[in-house]
Design an enzyme around this catalytic site. Sequence first.
Site, PDB file in Angstrom:
ATOM      1  N   CYS A 128       0.922  -1.309  -0.070  1.00 13.20           N
ATOM      2  CA  CYS A 128       0.028   0.002  -0.017  1.00 13.20           C
ATOM      3  C   CYS A 128       0.868   1.289  -0.055  1.00 13.20           C
ATOM      4  O   CYS A 128       0.315   2.179  -0.095  1.00 13.20           O
ATOM      5  CB  CYS A 128      -0.910  -0.054   1.277  1.00 13.20           C
ATOM      6  SG  CYS A 128      -2.026  -1.439   1.152  1.00 13.20           S
ATOM      7  N   HIS A 270      -2.871   7.127   2.539  1.00  7.54           N
ATOM      8  CA  HIS A 270      -3.506   5.751   1.836  1.00  7.54           C
ATOM      9  C   HIS A 270      -4.864   5.971   2.539  1.00  7.54           C
ATOM     10  O   HIS A 270      -5.005   5.824   3.937  1.00  7.54           O
ATOM     11  CB  HIS A 270      -2.355   4.708   2.282  1.00  7.54           C
ATOM     12  CG  HIS A 270      -3.135   3.323   2.088  1.00  7.54           C
ATOM     13  ND1 HIS A 270      -3.778   2.935   1.032  1.00  7.54           N
ATOM     14  CD2 HIS A 270      -2.703   2.292   2.825  1.00  7.54           C
ATOM     15  CE1 HIS A 270      -4.152   1.770   1.049  1.00  7.54           C
ATOM     16  NE2 HIS A 270      -3.722   1.357   2.399  1.00  7.54           N
ATOM     17  N   ASN A 300     -10.255  -0.131   0.823  1.00  8.20           N
ATOM     18  CA  ASN A 300      -8.787   0.005   0.808  1.00  8.20           C
ATOM     19  C   ASN A 300      -8.472  -0.547  -0.613  1.00  8.20           C
ATOM     20  O   ASN A 300      -8.544  -1.798  -0.814  1.00  8.20           O
ATOM     21  CB  ASN A 300      -8.284  -0.699   1.707  1.00  8.20           C
ATOM     22  CG  ASN A 300      -6.678  -0.842   1.867  1.00  8.20           C
ATOM     23  OD1 ASN A 300      -6.130  -0.430   0.814  1.00  8.20           O
ATOM     24  ND2 ASN A 300      -6.016  -1.170   2.838  1.00  8.20           N
TER      25      ASN A 300
HETATM   26  N1  COA Z   1     -17.563  -8.280  11.290  1.00  7.79           N
HETATM   27  C1  COA Z   1     -17.984  -8.362  12.580  1.00  7.79           C
HETATM   28  N2  COA Z   1     -17.129  -8.901  13.609  1.00  7.79           N
HETATM   29  C2  COA Z   1     -15.873  -8.943  13.190  1.00  7.79           C
HETATM   30  C3  COA Z   1     -15.383  -8.731  12.078  1.00  7.79           C
HETATM   31  C4  COA Z   1     -16.503  -8.482  10.880  1.00  7.79           C
HETATM   32  N3  COA Z   1     -16.030  -8.118   9.802  1.00  7.79           N
HETATM   33  N4  COA Z   1     -14.170  -8.824  11.878  1.00  7.79           N
HETATM   34  C5  COA Z   1     -13.849  -9.151  13.306  1.00  7.79           C
HETATM   35  N5  COA Z   1     -14.798  -9.099  13.960  1.00  7.79           N
HETATM   36  C6  COA Z   1     -15.044  -9.585  15.308  1.00  7.79           C
HETATM   37  C7  COA Z   1     -13.704 -10.266  15.809  1.00  7.79           C
HETATM   38  O1  COA Z   1     -13.889 -11.642  15.717  1.00  7.79           O
HETATM   39  C8  COA Z   1     -13.765  -9.620  17.283  1.00  7.79           C
HETATM   40  O2  COA Z   1     -14.587 -10.686  17.964  1.00  7.79           O
HETATM   41  P1  COA Z   1     -14.572 -11.183  19.377  1.00  7.79           P
HETATM   42  O3  COA Z   1     -14.037 -10.088  20.466  1.00  7.79           O
HETATM   43  O4  COA Z   1     -15.577 -11.846  19.822  1.00  7.79           O
HETATM   44  O5  COA Z   1     -13.186 -11.982  19.206  1.00  7.79           O
HETATM   45  C9  COA Z   1     -14.229  -8.494  17.369  1.00  7.79           C
HETATM   46  O6  COA Z   1     -14.861  -8.152  16.132  1.00  7.79           O
HETATM   47  C10 COA Z   1     -13.155  -7.418  17.356  1.00  7.79           C
HETATM   48  O7  COA Z   1     -11.833  -7.864  16.675  1.00  7.79           O
HETATM   49  P2  COA Z   1     -10.648  -6.937  16.327  1.00  7.79           P
HETATM   50  O8  COA Z   1      -9.807  -7.841  15.210  1.00  7.79           O
HETATM   51  O9  COA Z   1      -9.946  -6.503  17.680  1.00  7.79           O
HETATM   52  O10 COA Z   1     -11.266  -5.674  15.608  1.00  7.79           O
HETATM   53  P3  COA Z   1     -10.390  -4.403  15.569  1.00  7.79           P
HETATM   54  O11 COA Z   1     -11.239  -3.311  16.178  1.00  7.79           O
HETATM   55  O12 COA Z   1      -9.209  -4.499  15.630  1.00  7.79           O
HETATM   56  O13 COA Z   1     -10.943  -3.872  14.085  1.00  7.79           O
HETATM   57  C11 COA Z   1      -9.869  -4.023  12.202  1.00  7.79           C
HETATM   58  C12 COA Z   1     -10.433  -4.801  13.014  1.00  7.79           C
HETATM   59  C13 COA Z   1      -9.434  -5.017  10.846  1.00  7.79           C
HETATM   60  C14 COA Z   1     -10.968  -3.295  11.388  1.00  7.79           C
HETATM   61  C15 COA Z   1      -8.834  -3.165  12.575  1.00  7.79           C
HETATM   62  O14 COA Z   1      -7.775  -3.946  13.295  1.00  7.79           O
HETATM   63  C16 COA Z   1      -8.054  -2.654  11.385  1.00  7.79           C
HETATM   64  O15 COA Z   1      -8.447  -1.813  10.670  1.00  7.79           O
HETATM   65  N6  COA Z   1      -6.789  -3.005  11.371  1.00  7.79           N
HETATM   66  C17 COA Z   1      -5.825  -2.174  10.102  1.00  7.79           C
HETATM   67  C18 COA Z   1      -6.096  -3.105   9.020  1.00  7.79           C
HETATM   68  C19 COA Z   1      -5.484  -2.270   7.778  1.00  7.79           C
HETATM   69  O16 COA Z   1      -5.601  -1.042   7.696  1.00  7.79           O
HETATM   70  N7  COA Z   1      -5.032  -2.981   6.979  1.00  7.79           N
HETATM   71  C20 COA Z   1      -4.461  -2.609   5.808  1.00  7.79           C
HETATM   72  C21 COA Z   1      -3.127  -1.682   5.945  1.00  7.79           C
HETATM   73  S1  COA Z   1      -2.431  -1.214   4.497  1.00  7.79           S
END
Ligand code: COA
Length: 406
Positions: A128, A270, A300
């Site tokens: 990215c 980004h 994204n």
């Molecule tokens: N829908 C519903 N629930 C979801 C889910 C979805 N699409 N994805 C994950 N969950 C759940 C998880 O299973 C977890 O449940 P649990 O508490 O029962 O285990 C809960 O939501 C929290 O998960 P978590 O991974 O801690 O969520 P988060 O707040 O970290 O958000 C992202 C997840 C991916 C949105 C976040 O981590 C993020 O944006 N990270 C950066 C990713 C990114 O930008 N990548 C590209 C960079 S170039």
Amino acid sequence: MVKHNNGRLPNTQDNGPYAHVVGWGMAVPDRILTNQDLEAIVETNDEWIQTRTGIRERRIAGEHESTATLGLKAAQRALEVANILPLELDLIVVATSTPEHIFPSTASLIQDRLGATKAGAFDLSAACAGFVYALNMAAQSIRSGSIQTALVIGAETMSRVLDWQDRGTCILFGDGAGALVLKASDETGGVRSSVLRSDGSGWDLLTIPSVGSRDSNVPEANPDELKMYKMTMNGREVFKFATRVIGESITQALEMAGLQVDDLTLIVPHQANNRIIQAAARSLNVEPAMFMNNIDRYGNTSAASIPIALCEALEGGRIHEGDHIALCGFGGGLAWASIVVTWTGAETGEPRTLGKQRRQLTYLGANWRRRIVRWGRRLDNVANRIHPERGKLSRLRHKFDQQKLD
Ligand code: COA
């Protein structure tokens, strides 16, 4: 003698040539996949996706679309704004993590379709952060005086590398492409400074294993577990990394350009997550409105997200001549990069009809050239098989190539 700037290229030097952005274009597939549509694919819901990411919908490539076709469309639009002919291009760089092939490069496919017969072409892999890396490479080539005009493309079909059973990743990404044309000029401005960084110790936080992966070669490898060509991500760690590096790297790029954050009129980051953008605004102590944000409509799009956001910022009248803007990319590698640009815009104003017609003719000619050259190769092979010693067509083609070079 070249004066070194802490080992970096002296890209804040105050003598030309300067690398100005003179053209821009974007292309996204027509097909929209909403959060509601995703509810039928994985266990998720619109409210969760919107609150955690800011995404409402994303674009998904149709079966006849690819990274190269989207990149080509964006490139043609950028050439239109720049009002230049493909023949004027010296270099084409495509930043992508979803090329059609490991080789040839997607840049070569686009070079051929454009009829940019005088351009070198290669792909650049920095996930990215790729578009900012590619822009830096092209700008430095112009700054060094080795080329005049470059086309920089960020293009992706992320939908093809997503694991559609993994709700932690498949809700985040989309497809699209954006392109910029850079041109040399003695007038001050354009790409002012750039900071490129990497920390490969985090390689496994965001990855797509491919055929050369060490893991795929060990005898006990289980292809189902490996999910070859599918993305895996540790969302929390990537989130922490992103919020740490954006402010830091924009500040470094500003320092190199001799500017301060107050001098900026717009930051085009980004588009990974709305909450990452909010955190970056806090770390730079600026209003979130200073950041261009269109993640709600495209998700994204990896290397394509910055040029797409830049195009929409221009369309929305958010960038004017003389503005200082910053671009910041971050992602798999881990890799991140920032660039500061002083905007000078397209020099040509209204597209000239003659230029448009000549570009259309070049695209048509490129299509015919490809067919003729490919048929020529086939005929040549047949002729060589029949009369190996004569190779008349080979000699003819060689003569034709020589004439072209002369
Ligand atoms: N829908 C519903 N629930 C979801 C889910 C979805 N699409 N994805 C994950 N969950 C759940 C998880 O299973 C977890 O449940 P649990 O508490 O029962 O285990 C809960 O939501 C929290 O998960 P978590 O991974 O801690 O969520 P988060 O707040 O970290 O958000 C992202 C997840 C991916 C949105 C976040 O981590 C993020 O944006 N990270 C950066 C990713 C990114 O930008 N990548 C590209 C960079 S170039």
